[in-house]
Design an enzyme around this catalytic site. Sequence first.
Site, PDB file in Angstrom:
ATOM      1  N   CYS A 147      83.342  27.034  82.258  1.00 12.46           N
ATOM      2  CA  CYS A 147      83.750  27.356  80.881  1.00 12.46           C
ATOM      3  C   CYS A 147      82.997  26.468  79.891  1.00 12.46           C
ATOM      4  O   CYS A 147      82.569  26.934  78.821  1.00 12.46           O
ATOM      5  CB  CYS A 147      85.254  27.196  80.709  1.00 12.46           C
TER       6      CYS A 147
ATOM      7  N   ASN B 174      81.277  32.992  96.931  1.00  9.95           N
ATOM      8  CA  ASN B 174      82.095  32.229  97.870  1.00  9.95           C
ATOM      9  C   ASN B 174      83.535  32.178  97.381  1.00  9.95           C
ATOM     10  O   ASN B 174      83.781  31.912  96.201  1.00  9.95           O
ATOM     11  CB  ASN B 174      81.545  30.796  97.991  1.00  9.95           C
TER      12      ASN B 174
ATOM     13  N   THR C 233      83.149  25.589  95.556  1.00  8.14           N
ATOM     14  CA  THR C 233      83.361  24.252  94.992  1.00  8.14           C
ATOM     15  C   THR C 233      83.731  24.292  93.503  1.00  8.14           C
ATOM     16  O   THR C 233      84.329  23.354  92.993  1.00  8.14           O
ATOM     17  CB  THR C 233      82.100  23.371  95.149  1.00  8.14           C
TER      18      THR C 233
ATOM     19  N   HIS D  33      85.772  28.798  89.131  1.00  6.26           N
ATOM     20  CA  HIS D  33      85.580  29.809  88.073  1.00  6.26           C
ATOM     21  C   HIS D  33      84.597  30.774  88.721  1.00  6.26           C
ATOM     22  O   HIS D  33      83.481  30.365  89.090  1.00  6.26           O
ATOM     23  CB  HIS D  33      85.006  29.138  86.819  1.00  6.26           C
TER      24      HIS D  33
ATOM     25  N   HIS E  22      81.864  33.095  90.280  1.00  5.68           N
ATOM     26  CA  HIS E  22      80.426  33.145  90.018  1.00  5.68           C
ATOM     27  C   HIS E  22      79.747  33.807  91.199  1.00  5.68           C
ATOM     28  O   HIS E  22      80.243  33.767  92.322  1.00  5.68           O
ATOM     29  CB  HIS E  22      79.875  31.739  89.784  1.00  5.68           C
TER      30      HIS E  22
ATOM     31  N   HIS F 159      76.091  33.973  93.200  1.00  6.07           N
ATOM     32  CA  HIS F 159      74.783  33.351  93.408  1.00  6.07           C
ATOM     33  C   HIS F 159      73.747  34.458  93.588  1.00  6.07           C
ATOM     34  O   HIS F 159      73.927  35.353  94.435  1.00  6.07           O
ATOM     35  CB  HIS F 159      74.789  32.509  94.685  1.00  6.07           C
TER      36      HIS F 159
HETATM   37  P1  5GP Z   1      80.095  27.356  94.957  1.00  5.89           P
HETATM   38  O1  5GP Z   1      79.871  26.259  95.966  1.00  5.89           O
HETATM   39  O2  5GP Z   1      81.411  27.176  94.231  1.00  5.89           O
HETATM   40  O3  5GP Z   1      79.926  28.731  95.509  1.00  5.89           O
HETATM   41  O4  5GP Z   1      78.922  27.210  93.900  1.00  5.89           O
HETATM   42  C1  5GP Z   1      78.923  26.287  92.867  1.00  5.89           C
HETATM   43  C2  5GP Z   1      77.484  26.093  92.468  1.00  5.89           C
HETATM   44  O5  5GP Z   1      77.448  25.445  91.208  1.00  5.89           O
HETATM   45  C3  5GP Z   1      76.665  25.220  93.433  1.00  5.89           C
HETATM   46  O6  5GP Z   1      75.557  25.955  93.932  1.00  5.89           O
HETATM   47  C4  5GP Z   1      76.253  24.041  92.569  1.00  5.89           C
HETATM   48  O7  5GP Z   1      74.946  23.560  92.868  1.00  5.89           O
HETATM   49  C5  5GP Z   1      76.346  24.582  91.173  1.00  5.89           C
HETATM   50  N1  5GP Z   1      76.653  23.599  90.156  1.00  5.89           N
HETATM   51  C6  5GP Z   1      77.603  22.625  90.216  1.00  5.89           C
HETATM   52  N2  5GP Z   1      77.617  21.910  89.086  1.00  5.89           N
HETATM   53  C7  5GP Z   1      76.645  22.440  88.282  1.00  5.89           C
HETATM   54  C8  5GP Z   1      76.176  22.104  86.970  1.00  5.89           C
HETATM   55  O8  5GP Z   1      76.656  21.191  86.291  1.00  5.89           O
HETATM   56  N3  5GP Z   1      75.161  22.859  86.465  1.00  5.89           N
HETATM   57  C9  5GP Z   1      74.599  23.889  87.176  1.00  5.89           C
HETATM   58  N4  5GP Z   1      73.602  24.561  86.609  1.00  5.89           N
HETATM   59  N5  5GP Z   1      75.031  24.227  88.419  1.00  5.89           N
HETATM   60  C10 5GP Z   1      76.027  23.496  88.954  1.00  5.89           C
HETATM   61 ZN    ZN Z   2      86.310  28.472  83.650  1.00  4.93          ZN
END
Ligand code: 5GP
Ligand code: ZN
Length: 114
Positions: free
Chosen positions: A7, A87, A95, A98, A100, A102
């Site tokens: 956000c 994921n 992680t 919110h 998202h 990839h």
């Molecule tokens: P998840 O593990 O939740 O599927 O993906 C979260 C993604 O957010 C990860 O690939 C991580 O590298 C990315 N990420 C985490 N913090 C930040 C940030 O501050 N800026 C950007 N651009 N990506 C982030």
């Molecule tokens: Zn959010």
Amino acid sequence: MKDCLFCKIIAGEIPSRKVYEDKRLFAFEDIKPQAPTHILIVPKQHLETLLEISDAHNELIGSVFLAASKIARKQGIAQSGFRVVANCNQDAGQTVFHIHFHLLGGRPMAWPPG
Ligand code: 5GP
Ligand code: ZN
């Protein structure tokens, strides 16, 4: 949502490398890329996980995949190929809570994923 990283990125309170935006979505480069192209396509609406998606979000989720193909073309990975991954919760390695998507490309990818 006050303490949500994505956000804050969408609001411009935390900087990001934006690659696409429309009324529903915001997309930017992942900070820790797992492929030569690694973009996060993020709905502007704060939903914590895929489990919160309902019929009310049909257009939103459709727009994610339309945006993914537009961005893939623009990034030059449409013909070579790309992957769109979301994921959900612990076993998938979510992680940031919110939702998202990839968008990964620019190298061959294994299947099944690790
Ligand atoms: P998840 O593990 O939740 O599927 O993906 C979260 C993604 O957010 C990860 O690939 C991580 O590298 C990315 N990420 C985490 N913090 C930040 C940030 O501050 N800026 C950007 N651009 N990506 C982030
Ligand atoms: Zn959010």
